[in-house]
Write a protein that holds these residues in place. Structure first.
Motif, mmCIF file in Angstrom:
data_model
loop_
_atom_site.group_PDB
_atom_site.id
_atom_site.type_symbol
_atom_site.label_atom_id
_atom_site.label_comp_id
_atom_site.label_asym_id
_atom_site.label_seq_id
_atom_site.Cartn_x
_atom_site.Cartn_y
_atom_site.Cartn_z
ATOM 1 N N HIS A 31 19.589 67.681 46.066
ATOM 2 C CA HIS A 31 18.159 67.986 45.971
ATOM 3 C C HIS A 31 17.913 69.033 44.869
ATOM 4 O O HIS A 31 16.938 68.947 44.115
ATOM 5 C CB HIS A 31 17.660 68.496 47.323
ATOM 6 N N LEU A 57 17.916 67.450 41.476
ATOM 7 C CA LEU A 57 16.645 66.780 41.190
ATOM 8 C C LEU A 57 15.592 67.810 40.762
ATOM 9 O O LEU A 57 14.837 67.591 39.807
ATOM 10 C CB LEU A 57 16.200 66.021 42.436
ATOM 11 N N HIS A 65 8.827 72.076 44.887
ATOM 12 C CA HIS A 65 10.226 72.231 45.294
ATOM 13 C C HIS A 65 10.589 73.705 45.467
ATOM 14 O O HIS A 65 11.342 74.061 46.383
ATOM 15 C CB HIS A 65 11.163 71.551 44.280
ATOM 16 N N TRP A 123 4.779 64.817 50.164
ATOM 17 C CA TRP A 123 4.728 66.199 50.636
ATOM 18 C C TRP A 123 3.728 66.363 51.762
ATOM 19 O O TRP A 123 2.725 65.654 51.817
ATOM 20 C CB TRP A 123 4.291 67.134 49.495
ATOM 21 N N ASP A 179 8.928 68.758 52.165
ATOM 22 C CA ASP A 179 9.276 67.624 51.307
ATOM 23 C C ASP A 179 9.672 66.457 52.196
ATOM 24 O O ASP A 179 10.612 66.568 52.996
ATOM 25 C CB ASP A 179 10.457 68.030 50.403
ATOM 26 N N HIS A 202 14.628 61.375 49.224
ATOM 27 C CA HIS A 202 15.761 62.116 48.661
ATOM 28 C C HIS A 202 16.034 63.422 49.410
ATOM 29 O O HIS A 202 17.100 64.008 49.274
ATOM 30 C CB HIS A 202 15.545 62.397 47.159
HETATM 31 FE FE LIG Z 1 12.294 66.811 46.773
#
Ligand SMILES: [Fe+2]
Length: 257
Positions: free
Chosen positions: A80, A83, A130, A176, A211, A215
């Motif tokens: 994560h 990303l 994030h 989200w 989140d 992923h």
């Molecule tokens: Fe994420």
């Protein structure tokens, strides 16, 4: 007048810099019209002034791996974080290209400027959300206290009902879930986004960010999102959320609304 550092701790500003409400709203528009409050990494700038331009710098959240989250593996968090760093890189790339884009080709169907502005909102919100997400992980779960708890109970009736609602929203959305302070009505609400830059209400200050992209949990839970949502709640850092709430709730209602 707002103190920028107080309002949006994720951003670097010159010491003591004061910005007007309009400037805050403009910055919010750049982040797909979302204003950001606080963060566990207060004082750790995401943006630094380098040679007169703003450059986004990835924050270090590797402490989440060493801490050993309850139900979120090191591999899950590591992937994560990779990303997240990709969004930082793309935000910088887009910002660089915006400096030299051909504005004479402006067009609402296709133009390089249009594409850069659209993807800027995606990349930049990918960075911001994030950071808020990772920063509100790493706690021991439990329950919030004080004015934050009072605000959640006022809205949802009881803390347990809020947690149930948060998890339900987490099952509904594709990107989200944001618990945010609405500066227009002066209350906390739940907002859902299917993408970083989709359905972001203006004037909302995120205080809790979840989140729910696949992923975020596929490595640990496959398609069992419900178990991931349990793990998220069990690792929530309520102190971080409470600090964001305390900063956010000072800002209330634009005078023109
Ligand atoms: Fe994420």
């Amino acid at each position: 007048m707002f103190n920028l550092r107080e309002l949006i701790g994720n951003f670097e500003a010159n010491d003591g810099e004061i910005v007007t409400r309009r400037e805050v709203l403009i910055m919010g528009a750049l982040a797909a019209t979302t204003v950001v409050a606080g963060g566990a990494a207060l004082g750790q700038p995401a943006i630094k002034q380098i040679a007169g331009s703003q450059t986004y710098i990835a924050k270090d959240f590797t402490g989440l791996i060493g801490r050993g989250l309850n139900g979120l593996s090191a591999n899950q968090i590591e992937q994560h974080l990779k990303l997240y760093k990709g969004y930082v890189a793309k935000a910088n790339e887009i910002q660089g290209k915006l400096k030299d884009v051909d504005v004479s080709a402006a067009n609402a169907t296709y133009a390089p400027l249009r594409e850069l502005l659209v993807e800027q909102s995606f990349a930049l919100n990918g960075v911001i959300y994030h950071e808020l997400y990772f920063a509100n992980l790493g706690g021991a779960g439990g329950e919030p206290a004080g004015e934050l708890r009072q605000a959640l109970e006022e809205k949802w009736g009881a803390l347990g009902k809020f947690i149930d609602y948060l998890k339900a929203a987490g099952k509904c959305m594709r990107g989200w879930v944001i618990i945010g302070w609405n500066t227009r009505d002066g209350h906390v609400h739940c907002y859902g986004l299917d993408m970083h830059n989709m359905w972001v209400p203006a004037g909302v200050i995120p205080i809790l960010v979840l989140d729910v992209y696949e992923h975020a949990y596929m490595i640990d839970y496959g398609v069992d999102r419900a178990k991931y949502l349990d793990a998220f709640v069990n690792n929530l850092d309520w102190d971080v959320v409470a600090k964001r709430f305390a900063a956010a709730c000072k800002h209330h209602t634009c005078p023109e609304t």
